[in-house]
Design a protein around this motif. Structure first.
Motif, PDB file in Angstrom:
ATOM      1  N   VAL A 256       2.159  21.485 -21.983  1.00 47.40           N
ATOM      2  CA  VAL A 256       2.066  22.178 -20.694  1.00 47.40           C
ATOM      3  C   VAL A 256       1.827  21.182 -19.572  1.00 47.40           C
ATOM      4  O   VAL A 256       2.411  21.297 -18.494  1.00 47.40           O
ATOM      5  CB  VAL A 256       0.947  23.251 -20.742  1.00 47.40           C
ATOM      6  CG1 VAL A 256       0.663  23.802 -19.364  1.00 47.40           C
ATOM      7  CG2 VAL A 256       1.320  24.369 -21.696  1.00 47.40           C
TER       8      VAL A 256
ATOM      9  N   SER B  29       4.314  20.716 -16.524  1.00 47.74           N
ATOM     10  CA  SER B  29       3.818  20.981 -15.174  1.00 47.74           C
ATOM     11  C   SER B  29       3.962  19.767 -14.279  1.00 47.74           C
ATOM     12  O   SER B  29       4.286  19.893 -13.093  1.00 47.74           O
ATOM     13  CB  SER B  29       2.347  21.393 -15.223  1.00 47.74           C
ATOM     14  OG  SER B  29       2.191  22.504 -16.058  1.00 47.74           O
TER      15      SER B  29
ATOM     16  N   GLY C 287       2.550  31.466 -11.807  1.00 47.82           N
ATOM     17  CA  GLY C 287       3.466  31.433 -12.947  1.00 47.82           C
ATOM     18  C   GLY C 287       2.799  30.857 -14.181  1.00 47.82           C
ATOM     19  O   GLY C 287       2.991  31.342 -15.300  1.00 47.82           O
ATOM     20  N   PHE C 288       2.003  29.809 -13.985  1.00 48.72           N
ATOM     21  CA  PHE C 288       1.264  29.205 -15.090  1.00 48.72           C
ATOM     22  C   PHE C 288       0.278  30.207 -15.688  1.00 48.72           C
ATOM     23  O   PHE C 288       0.179  30.353 -16.907  1.00 48.72           O
ATOM     24  CB  PHE C 288       0.536  27.961 -14.587  1.00 48.72           C
ATOM     25  CG  PHE C 288      -0.285  27.270 -15.630  1.00 48.72           C
ATOM     26  CD1 PHE C 288       0.332  26.586 -16.664  1.00 48.72           C
ATOM     27  CD2 PHE C 288      -1.666  27.316 -15.579  1.00 48.72           C
ATOM     28  CE1 PHE C 288      -0.433  25.948 -17.634  1.00 48.72           C
ATOM     29  CE2 PHE C 288      -2.425  26.682 -16.535  1.00 48.72           C
ATOM     30  CZ  PHE C 288      -1.816  25.994 -17.572  1.00 48.72           C
TER      31      PHE C 288
ATOM     32  N   CYS D  65       2.120  32.762 -17.724  1.00 55.63           N
ATOM     33  CA  CYS D  65       2.500  32.226 -19.036  1.00 55.63           C
ATOM     34  C   CYS D  65       1.316  32.248 -20.007  1.00 55.63           C
ATOM     35  O   CYS D  65       1.465  32.611 -21.175  1.00 55.63           O
ATOM     36  CB  CYS D  65       3.022  30.803 -18.903  1.00 55.63           C
ATOM     37  SG  CYS D  65       4.669  30.719 -18.212  1.00 55.63           S
TER      38      CYS D  65
ATOM     39  N   ALA E 223       0.724  35.855 -21.008  1.00 54.34           N
ATOM     40  CA  ALA E 223       1.751  36.325 -21.936  1.00 54.34           C
ATOM     41  C   ALA E 223       1.526  35.769 -23.338  1.00 54.34           C
ATOM     42  O   ALA E 223       1.662  36.495 -24.335  1.00 54.34           O
ATOM     43  CB  ALA E 223       3.133  35.931 -21.428  1.00 54.34           C
ATOM     44  N   THR E 224       1.152  34.505 -23.428  1.00 57.66           N
ATOM     45  CA  THR E 224       0.891  33.895 -24.732  1.00 57.66           C
ATOM     46  C   THR E 224      -0.319  34.536 -25.394  1.00 57.66           C
ATOM     47  O   THR E 224      -0.304  34.839 -26.589  1.00 57.66           O
ATOM     48  CB  THR E 224       0.676  32.381 -24.573  1.00 57.66           C
ATOM     49  OG1 THR E 224       1.827  31.825 -23.944  1.00 57.66           O
ATOM     50  CG2 THR E 224       0.455  31.717 -25.900  1.00 57.66           C
TER      51      THR E 224
ATOM     52  N   CYS F 248      11.779  28.941 -30.966  1.00 55.99           N
ATOM     53  CA  CYS F 248      11.691  27.986 -29.859  1.00 55.99           C
ATOM     54  C   CYS F 248      12.602  26.791 -30.133  1.00 55.99           C
ATOM     55  O   CYS F 248      13.313  26.321 -29.248  1.00 55.99           O
ATOM     56  CB  CYS F 248      10.244  27.540 -29.676  1.00 55.99           C
ATOM     57  SG  CYS F 248      10.008  26.358 -28.350  1.00 55.99           S
TER      58      CYS F 248
END
Length: 157
Positions: A6, A10, A20-21, A24, A27-28, A129
């Protein structure tokens, strides 16, 4: 290992945004929580949930949650879909095939969780992934090194 990926992503991304970070990370975390809860529901004999029933309940909840959000945040999307269905006859078949594939993928995820564990599902997702990165190899303009490097780092660690 993930934090290192990350940081690399970034640092090399000119359009980095803290919101946005955070999305993420959320969401994870949500995906991990979903996997653990689904493993608990499928392994508990008193719940009597099989993968097909769990898919039914989770899909219903998802529709109830996402439909109002779509109407609110993307009001023109339904008109666009209607135009696509009317102007391109193959679009409806593509949508149907896509829906069937999504159903089978979700059912497979629940079956993997039921007969193995939530960790196995996450490792399987890591393979996805890697598959995504290999699909981008023929199109280098779509993915720069600042994005591909962290994805490879996350996949290997």
């Amino acid at each position: 290992p993930i934090a290192g990926g990350v940081v690399i992503a970034s640092g090399g991304e000119p359009l980095f945004h803290l919101f946005g970070f955070a999305a993420c990370l959320l969401a994870t975390s949500g995906r991990a929580l979903k996997s653990v809860v689904q493993a608990m529901l499928l392994s508990d004999s008193s719940e009597k949930l099989d993968p097909m029933s769990l898919l039914f309940y989770m899909s219903s909840f998802s529709v109830l949650l996402l439909l109002p959000m779509t109407v609110l945040l993307e009001p023109a999307s339904f008109a666009q879909v209607h135009d696509l269905v009317r102007n391109r006859p193959g679009f409806m078949w593509s949508l149907l095939v896509n829906s069937c594939i999504a159903y089978l993928v979700n059912l497979t995820n629940f079956l993997v969780t039921k007969y193995t564990s939530a960790l196995t599902l996450q490792v399987r997702s890591m393979r996805s992934c890697i598959d995504s990165c290999t699909q981008l190899l023929p199109h280098p303009q779509a993915c720069g090194t600042s994005n591909a490097l962290p994805a490879a780092h996350r996949s290997l660690c």
